[in-house]
Design an enzyme around this catalytic site. Structure first.
Site, short mmCIF file in Angstrom:
data_model
loop_
_atom_site.label_atom_id
_atom_site.label_comp_id
_atom_site.label_asym_id
_atom_site.label_seq_id
_atom_site.Cartn_x
_atom_site.Cartn_y
_atom_site.Cartn_z
CB SER A 91 4.31 1.40 16.07
OG SER A 91 3.59 1.53 17.24
CB THR A 95 -0.48 4.33 14.04
OG1 THR A 95 0.38 3.60 13.20
CG2 THR A 95 -0.89 5.62 13.38
CB THR A 149 2.61 5.56 11.89
OG1 THR A 149 2.79 4.17 12.15
CG2 THR A 149 2.65 5.77 10.38
NE ARG A 168 2.79 -0.47 4.65
CZ ARG A 168 2.12 0.03 5.67
NH1 ARG A 168 2.66 0.96 6.42
NH2 ARG A 168 0.90 -0.39 5.96
CB THR A 221 -4.63 2.68 14.48
OG1 THR A 221 -3.40 2.00 14.74
CG2 THR A 221 -5.74 2.03 15.28
N GLY A 222 -4.05 0.49 12.33
CA GLY A 222 -4.17 -0.89 11.86
C GLY A 222 -3.58 -1.06 10.48
N1 ASP Z 1 -1.80 2.27 9.90
C1 ASP Z 1 -0.37 2.14 10.03
C2 ASP Z 1 0.21 1.78 8.70
O1 ASP Z 1 -0.38 0.97 8.00
C3 ASP Z 1 0.06 1.09 10.99
C4 ASP Z 1 -0.54 1.14 12.35
O2 ASP Z 1 -1.57 1.72 12.61
O3 ASP Z 1 0.09 0.54 13.21
O4 ASP Z 1 1.28 2.24 8.39
#
Ligand code: ASP
Length: 333
Positions: free
Chosen positions: A90, A192, A210, A220, A243-244
């Site tokens: 990722s 990320t 990321t 996106r 993250t997330g």
């Molecule tokens: N926050 C990141 C995103 O939405 C994804 C991740 O943290 O894995 O692109």
């Protein structure tokens, strides 16, 4: 588009350890004009904190700090380790592609003076964190996206590379069998990378890099490269990174919120918890199906971490020790 519940139900294991060292006061040297960073001399300085289990990245950042490097150099160098690690699916090279099979990267960096640089939707360049830094330092702008960012990268000497590895291609081919959009965040320990550091001068910087959500729609952009959402630094107060599920972090401008809460007197831990509660509250019931995690650091070197669901971890390198911690969380339902 449906997001199915991806969360593993598992028994509660030990909660995260909060690293917290109180600031202690003592006499400042005459030339010291930064009382808070001086307090940090008695706390933990230098220090590095990063999302997920990324010991090689924090070790690199720590090494930079130990050699007297700046927090800015430390977070950039630390993030580069994950960007070139093709086993991390990722971030950087080896990141999972969008649904058209293109690996597109987002990154941002912020320094002690509040300068910020970001790149979004960049293909063919591994070290987008360094590209974001070049945007910050070498252009009159703060964000470059897509082809323009890529072109700028080549002008700056960045190498053109194919970021889609064999294993990412295999995973994409498998995904195409069903083409279901079902983001899986947080099951594995690689995700990320958001990194915050305080250097030996007491200055704070942060970085975030990321490949975004796997199999996202082309174009996106998530929270990671957006100032205040994926990352925010205020050298007088502290820093935070996320993250997330980026779509949800963006709605609360989570990292900025955390820094402002710390400015108002909350500890990094309290501020992270409040930010997660805001995300949860805004989502109605949907929070059950996505993960968001924050880490934060204040000027004294205290750290905090909080997430919605179990399984988010973070890595702290301080006082010569490089350790991964399990974050405490809101709700495992
Ligand atoms: N926050 C990141 C995103 O939405 C994804 C991740 O943290 O894995 O692109």
């Amino acid at each position: 588009m449906k997001r199915r519940n991806f969360l593993q139900k598992a028994s509660l294991t030990s909660l995260g350890v909060m690293v917290s060292v109180s600031a202690t006061s003592c006499k400042t040297k005459k030339e010291d004009t930064k009382p808070l960073s001086y307090l940090n001399n008695k706390g933990i300085k230098p220090i590095v904190i990063a999302t997920w289990n990324v010991p090689n990245a924090t070790a690199k950042a720590w090494q930079v700090l130990q050699n007297g490097g700046s927090a800015l150099d430390a977070v950039e160098q630390g993030c580069r380790i994950e960007e070139e690690d093709t086993s991390n699916s990722s971030v950087g090279k080896g990141g999972l592609p969008d649904r058209d099979g293109n690996v597109t990267l987002d990154a941002c960096i912020m320094d002690k003076d509040g300068n910020y640089g970001a790149v979004m939707n960049v293909q063919n360049i591994t070290h987008v964190i360094s590209l974001a830094r070049r945007v910050m330092e070498e252009t009159p702008h703060v964000i470059l996206a897509g082809k323009g960012a890529e072109k700028f990268g080549y002008e700056q000497g960045f190498t053109k590379e194919n970021l889609l590895t064999e294993s990412s291609k295999k995973a994409w081919d498998k995904w195409k069998e069903t083409s279901q959009y079902n983001p899986i965040i947080n099951i594995e320990n690689h995700d990320t990378i958001g990194m915050l550091a305080i250097d030996s001068r007491g200055d704070i910087s942060g970085a975030c890099t990321t490949s975004g959500l796997a199999y996202k729609m082309a174009g996106r952009i998530g929270d990671s490269p957006i100032i205040g959402s994926g990352l925010f630094i205020d050298n007088e107060v502290g820093g935070a990174t996320a993250t997330g599920m980026g779509e949800e972090v963006l709605k609360t401008v989570g990292s900025f919120l955390i820094v402002e809460l710390m400015r108002q007197g909350k500890t990094p831990q309290e501020a992270c918890e409040e930010a997660v509660r805001r995300v949860v509250k805004k989502s109605g019931d949907r929070f059950k199906d996505f993960q968001v995690g924050f880490i934060a650091i204040n000027k004294e070197g205290e750290t905090g971490a909080f997430c919605i669901h179990e399984w988010f971890t973070y890595t702290v390198y301080k006082q010569g020790e490089n350790k991964n911690y399990k974050s405490s969380y809101y709700n495992k339902a």
